[in-house]
Design an enzyme around this catalytic site. Structure first.
Site, PDB file in Angstrom:
ATOM      1  N   GLY A 224       5.276 -13.032 -36.518  1.00  8.33           N
ATOM      2  CA  GLY A 224       6.133 -12.410 -35.771  1.00  8.33           C
ATOM      3  C   GLY A 224       6.543 -10.958 -36.439  1.00  8.33           C
ATOM      4  O   GLY A 224       6.636  -9.956 -35.661  1.00  8.33           O
TER       5      GLY A 224
ATOM      6  N   LYS B  70      -7.051 -23.506 -29.185  1.00  3.80           N
ATOM      7  CA  LYS B  70      -6.312 -23.210 -30.448  1.00  3.80           C
ATOM      8  C   LYS B  70      -5.977 -24.433 -31.227  1.00  3.80           C
ATOM      9  O   LYS B  70      -6.014 -24.568 -32.655  1.00  3.80           O
ATOM     10  CB  LYS B  70      -5.256 -22.210 -30.353  1.00  3.80           C
ATOM     11  CG  LYS B  70      -4.411 -21.798 -31.507  1.00  3.80           C
ATOM     12  CD  LYS B  70      -5.268 -20.710 -32.574  1.00  3.80           C
ATOM     13  CE  LYS B  70      -4.316 -20.422 -33.770  1.00  3.80           C
ATOM     14  NZ  LYS B  70      -2.948 -19.832 -33.204  1.00  3.80           N
TER      15      LYS B  70
END
Length: 297
Positions: free
Chosen positions: A12, A178
């Protein structure tokens, strides 16, 4: 745009730093030691091509996200519902919540607790928190995001900030791609405490990774997933682009923190059981990581 980060860890903070550097207002919700550093010194983003300290606002209180146009939702997968419920009252009806998490079902789970538009995202970035308020970027940094209200606006802002971003109709297939990469690398990196480049040099490791991937492919096929790309090519690309990176699971284990292994190899084991597919190698590495975690506790 006003951008909020829920769960201001390495992932983030990297994308927040890129957006703040491009001129967007950024607020972060994180742990006290990082919040204090953000507010007193700013967010230090040590990237591959620059090292900058960027002014941001931060708090341990999710109320700081009020007024955000975009939320980068970066909490650990087990905390999805709890963190979502904490956000709900502070978001406008049209705030876009972009889930930058490992695993395949976080967006679906988040939609059960908030009414705002949620877009799943696939993240490829190598980062670490190198100290309070300090994120270090080791490589890559691209996003694949799901179409949703305001996702085009978010993509344009990210691209303008230097983040390669693609909107895809097959985000589920990209998430599973992923997931398979994570299942191949994360547990082994955690068990050995080795970065990807060193890990794959181990005797028998490529063969073990091959078994992990084969089991994941079988489960994905049973789930009706169309993988968004060539798994084997993607596996090699990780070694080429992130040779010095330790998996997020390895970082959690090294710090004595619970990892997301239940949402990676553990998820493959559970979905395999649901379809009657044996996943013994995923079961083994999942069990070993859980043992290491229980020893730390």
């Amino acid at each position: 745009m006003k951008v909020a980060v829920m769960g201001a860890g390495a992932v983030g903070c990297y994308f927040a730093g890129m957006l703040a550097r491009a001129g967007h207002e950024v607020v972060l919700v994180g742990r006290p030691q990082h919040v204090e550093a953000f507010n007193t010194k700013g967010l230090r983003l040590e990237a591959k091509t620059f090292d900058a300290t960027i002014p941001v606002k931060a708090s341990t209180d999710p109320a700081i996200v009020a007024g955000a146009d975009l939320v980068l939702f970066c909490v650990k997968s087990p905390d999805t519902e709890t963190a979502g419920a904490q956000l709900r009252a502070h978001l406008a009806p049209d705030t876009l919540v972009l889930t930058l998490q490992n695993g395949t079902d976080n967006a679906e789970r988040l939609r059960t607790v908030i009414p705002q538009p949620v877009s799943a995202a696939v993240v490829y970035v190598a980062t670490e928190m190198a100290g309070p308020g300090h994120v270090k970027h080791h490589g890559r940094g691209e996003l694949v995001i799901e179409p949703a209200a305001r996702s085009q606006q978010a993509a344009e802002a990210l691209i303008a900030a230097g983040v390669p971003t693609e909107i895809s109709d097959n985000v589920r297939g990209a998430l599973w791609l992923k997931l398979i990469i994570n299942c191949a690398y994360n547990a082994l990196s955690a068990i050995t405490q080795l970065p990807y480049g060193k890990l794959v040099e181990g005797v028998g490791v490529p063969e073990v990774m091959g078994h992990l991937v084969s089991e994941c492919k079988a489960v994905a096929a049973a789930e009706g997933v169309t993988l968004a790309g060539d798994v084997d090519v993607a596996i090699r690309k990780i070694i080429e682009t992130m040779p010095t990176q330790f998996s997020s699971t390895a970082q959690d284990v090294a710090r004595g923190k619970p990892s997301e292994i239940d949402h990676l190899n553990g998820y493959i084991v559970r979905r395999g059981q649901a379809h009657g597919i044996a996943t013994p190698v995923n079961l083994t590495v999942h069990a070993l990581v859980k043992l290491i975690e229980s020893k730390a506790r």
